[in-house]
Write an enzyme that holds these catalytic residues in place. Structure first.
Site, PDB file in Angstrom:
ATOM      1  N   ARG A 163       0.844  -1.214   0.000  1.00 13.94           N
ATOM      2  CA  ARG A 163       0.000   0.000   0.000  1.00 13.94           C
ATOM      3  C   ARG A 163       0.878   1.262   0.000  1.00 13.94           C
ATOM      4  O   ARG A 163       0.568   2.244   0.672  1.00 13.94           O
ATOM      5  CB  ARG A 163      -0.923   0.028   1.219  1.00 13.94           C
ATOM      6  CG  ARG A 163      -1.917  -1.102   1.289  1.00 13.94           C
ATOM      7  CD  ARG A 163      -2.965  -0.982   0.178  1.00 13.94           C
ATOM      8  NE  ARG A 163      -4.064  -1.880   0.422  1.00 13.94           N
ATOM      9  CZ  ARG A 163      -4.070  -3.179   0.096  1.00 13.94           C
ATOM     10  NH1 ARG A 163      -3.040  -3.708  -0.545  1.00 13.94           N
ATOM     11  NH2 ARG A 163      -5.114  -3.925   0.374  1.00 13.94           N
ATOM     12  N   SER A 236     -10.418  -1.141   3.902  1.00 13.20           N
ATOM     13  CA  SER A 236      -9.618  -1.367   5.117  1.00 13.20           C
ATOM     14  C   SER A 236      -9.232  -0.018   5.715  1.00 13.20           C
ATOM     15  O   SER A 236      -8.657   0.816   5.021  1.00 13.20           O
ATOM     16  CB  SER A 236      -8.334  -2.118   4.786  1.00 13.20           C
ATOM     17  OG  SER A 236      -8.616  -3.362   4.219  1.00 13.20           O
ATOM     18  N   GLU A 331      -4.655   2.945   7.000  1.00 14.04           N
ATOM     19  CA  GLU A 331      -4.391   2.865   5.556  1.00 14.04           C
ATOM     20  C   GLU A 331      -5.052   4.074   4.883  1.00 14.04           C
ATOM     21  O   GLU A 331      -4.580   4.600   3.882  1.00 14.04           O
ATOM     22  CB  GLU A 331      -4.985   1.565   5.001  1.00 14.04           C
ATOM     23  CG  GLU A 331      -4.631   1.377   3.555  1.00 14.04           C
ATOM     24  CD  GLU A 331      -5.521   0.378   2.839  1.00 14.04           C
ATOM     25  OE1 GLU A 331      -5.572  -0.784   3.248  1.00 14.04           O
ATOM     26  OE2 GLU A 331      -6.153   0.783   1.861  1.00 14.04           O
TER      27      GLU A 331
HETATM   28  N1  EPU Z   1     -10.146 -12.175  10.162  1.00 18.79           N
HETATM   29  C1  EPU Z   1     -10.693 -12.332  11.418  1.00 18.79           C
HETATM   30  N2  EPU Z   1     -11.977 -11.922  11.625  1.00 18.79           N
HETATM   31  C2  EPU Z   1     -12.726 -11.398  10.622  1.00 18.79           C
HETATM   32  C3  EPU Z   1     -12.179 -11.231   9.338  1.00 18.79           C
HETATM   33  C4  EPU Z   1     -10.878 -11.637   9.134  1.00 18.79           C
HETATM   34  O1  EPU Z   1     -10.033 -12.840  12.353  1.00 18.79           O
HETATM   35  O2  EPU Z   1     -13.877 -11.051  10.884  1.00 18.79           O
HETATM   36  C5  EPU Z   1      -8.763 -12.627   9.947  1.00 18.79           C
HETATM   37  C6  EPU Z   1      -8.741 -14.045   9.419  1.00 18.79           C
HETATM   38  O3  EPU Z   1      -7.645 -14.696  10.029  1.00 18.79           O
HETATM   39  C7  EPU Z   1      -8.472 -13.854   7.947  1.00 18.79           C
HETATM   40  C8  EPU Z   1      -7.583 -12.638   7.977  1.00 18.79           C
HETATM   41  O4  EPU Z   1      -8.130 -11.812   9.000  1.00 18.79           O
HETATM   42  O5  EPU Z   1      -7.835 -14.957   7.405  1.00 18.79           O
HETATM   43  C9  EPU Z   1      -7.457 -11.913   6.677  1.00 18.79           C
HETATM   44  O6  EPU Z   1      -8.732 -11.460   6.261  1.00 18.79           O
HETATM   45  P1  EPU Z   1      -9.009 -11.074   4.741  1.00 18.79           P
HETATM   46  O7  EPU Z   1      -8.602 -12.180   3.871  1.00 18.79           O
HETATM   47  O8  EPU Z   1     -10.408 -10.567   4.661  1.00 18.79           O
HETATM   48  O9  EPU Z   1      -7.964  -9.922   4.428  1.00 18.79           O
HETATM   49  P2  EPU Z   1      -7.386  -8.689   5.242  1.00 18.79           P
HETATM   50  O10 EPU Z   1      -5.951  -8.937   5.522  1.00 18.79           O
HETATM   51  O11 EPU Z   1      -8.254  -8.367   6.414  1.00 18.79           O
HETATM   52  C10 EPU Z   1      -6.538  -7.481   3.079  1.00 18.79           C
HETATM   53  C11 EPU Z   1      -6.624  -6.134   2.443  1.00 18.79           C
HETATM   54  C12 EPU Z   1      -7.967  -5.952   1.756  1.00 18.79           C
HETATM   55  C13 EPU Z   1      -8.107  -7.033   0.690  1.00 18.79           C
HETATM   56  C14 EPU Z   1      -8.001  -8.401   1.389  1.00 18.79           C
HETATM   57  C15 EPU Z   1      -8.003  -9.536   0.403  1.00 18.79           C
HETATM   58  C16 EPU Z   1      -5.200  -4.706   3.803  1.00 18.79           C
HETATM   59  C17 EPU Z   1      -5.143  -3.594   4.792  1.00 18.79           C
HETATM   60  N3  EPU Z   1      -6.425  -5.115   3.466  1.00 18.79           N
HETATM   61  O12 EPU Z   1      -7.507  -7.527   4.133  1.00 18.79           O
HETATM   62  O13 EPU Z   1      -7.935  -4.696   1.089  1.00 18.79           O
HETATM   63  O14 EPU Z   1      -9.347  -6.934   0.024  1.00 18.79           O
HETATM   64  O15 EPU Z   1      -6.740  -8.490   2.112  1.00 18.79           O
HETATM   65  O16 EPU Z   1      -6.788  -9.563  -0.266  1.00 18.79           O
HETATM   66  O17 EPU Z   1      -4.163  -5.177   3.355  1.00 18.79           O
HETATM   67  C18 EPU Z   1      -8.474  -2.394   1.202  1.00 18.79           C
HETATM   68  O18 EPU Z   1      -7.272  -2.184   1.049  1.00 18.79           O
HETATM   69  O19 EPU Z   1      -9.297  -1.460   1.337  1.00 18.79           O
HETATM   70  C19 EPU Z   1      -8.941  -3.779   1.284  1.00 18.79           C
HETATM   71  C20 EPU Z   1     -10.214  -4.094   1.486  1.00 18.79           C
END
Ligand code: EPU
Length: 335
Positions: A163, A236, A331
């Site tokens: 990012r 995010s 972010e």
């Molecule tokens: N998780 C929880 N509880 C929840 C949801 C998620 O514990 O309610 C944990 C789980 O372990 C899950 C992990 O968080 O495996 C990761 O969740 P997710 O795959 O939804 O991804 P994220 O790391 O939370 C990032 C990006 C998103 C992008 C997703 C998918 C960042 C800050 N965010 O989220 O980007 O869509 O991966 O690749 O890196 C954005 O930048 O606006 C955005 C939405």
């Protein structure tokens, strides 16, 4: 066109009421260059706004907002393997992804449904489901804010990170992105190893094709992320923190189930998990709320003010720091 005391409500996906003292919208590079040459900008704070999907207007903006409406897509070169597509900064990102999928150009399908404009893709190095914009960006064209000169930056010059890019650091407020050229593959290699993407695809849509991957990503996103056209949000709100090996070892001893990804410099931990562990899903502060399905997202339940969102963000950061000793960094860009 130059507007005064202009409402930004339609220009930020949080849907906050804020105004800009000056707001200049341009549809061509020469309009921007002429405006920069004719206007005394030294006394104004300036912000370059894209789709407004990653910003929090913390109050009325007393300076000048430059808003790109540069449209258009053209194939500048193609061979058997690749198509190089040059796209205007003001194009809607997801419409561009859809166009790529319809034309069988691979590389951006995992980035389906990300809100915002094409011009923000290199600035923020947008990413999702194992793919980042840097994987497909070839050249970024930008206007030097001080000289009005049009410059080109190769991918290797953009200093892309998570990012992050040179446009958020050394070139911050110095270059305005006008066009981006993407190197798209005619023989795409699919990226399906993130989370449940592969299983979801096979269960619901069948073979991995660009179209099926796009449908899968859209379905996964829609199941977790609020639609900004209905519920104000900026995706995010925080970045996923990276902790050193030593800190991670300690955290793992205390929390054997902690999810993590090994990265340069240590381990990346999902901020969503940290926030979830603090039982903050659904937590509200005025009109701002931690999203029930993806706690990394803060939503405007209807009448949130910037102060509500800031108070909620502070509360989340404090809880995570108290419980895990980890400081979350936003972010979203605060203006
Ligand atoms: N998780 C929880 N509880 C929840 C949801 C998620 O514990 O309610 C944990 C789980 O372990 C899950 C992990 O968080 O495996 C990761 O969740 P997710 O795959 O939804 O991804 P994220 O790391 O939370 C990032 C990006 C998103 C992008 C997703 C998918 C960042 C800050 N965010 O989220 O980007 O869509 O991966 O690749 O890196 C954005 O930048 O606006 C955005 C939405």
């Amino acid at each position: 066109m130059l507007h005064r005391n202009y409402s930004l409500k339609q220009y930020n996906t949080f849907g906050l009421n804020a105004t800009a003292n000056y707001f200049f919208e341009y549809e061509a590079v020469h309009e921007l260059v002429d405006f920069l040459a004719e206007t005394d900008l030294k006394s104004h704070q300036v912000f370059f706004l894209g789709g407004g999907s990653n910003v929090l207007f913390t109050g009325n903006f007393t300076g000048l907002i430059l808003y790109s409406g540069i449209a258009g897509k053209e194939i500048v070169y193609e061979d058997h393997d690749y198509a190089y597509v040059r796209v205007g900064a003001g194009e809607d990102w997801d419409s561009f992804v859809q166009w790529c999928v319809e034309n069988e150009y691979g590389g951006v399908e995992n980035l389906s449904l990300i809100p915002g404009h094409v011009g923000a893709a290199p600035v923020q190095n947008i990413g999702a489901y194992g793919v980042e914009a840097k994987d497909v960006i070839d050249v970024v064209e930008a206007v030097n804010f001080e000289t009005g000169k049009i410059c080109k930056f190769l991918n290797s010059e953009c200093e892309f990170g998570y990012r992050d890019s040179i446009f958020k650091n050394a070139f911050k407020n110095k270059y305005i992105v006008t066009r981006v050229t993407f190197k798209l593959s005619k023989k795409p290699v699919f990226v399906l190893n993130y989370g449940n993407v592969s299983n979801y695809l096979h269960d619901k849509y069948g073979d991995p094709t660009l179209e099926n991957i796009r449908k899968t990503i859209i379905a996964i996103r829609e199941s977790k992320l609020p639609d900004p056209s209905r519920t104000g949000n900026a995706g995010s709100f925080f970045k996923n923190p990276v902790v050193t090996d030593d800190v991670f070892k300690m955290l793992k001893e205390q929390n054997p189930d902690i999810p993590s990804y090994e990265v340069d410099g240590g381990f990346k931990i999902p901020a969503a998990w940290l926030i979830d562990q603090c039982n903050l899903k659904g937590y509200t502060s005025g009109g701002a709320k931690v999203h029930d399905k993806q706690p990394l997202v803060i939503v405007n339940t209807g009448d949130a003010t910037a102060a509500d969102i800031l108070a909620l963000s502070d509360h989340v950061r404090k809880k995570v720091e108290d419980n895990f000793g980890i400081i979350l960094h936003p972010e979203v860009i605060f203006i």
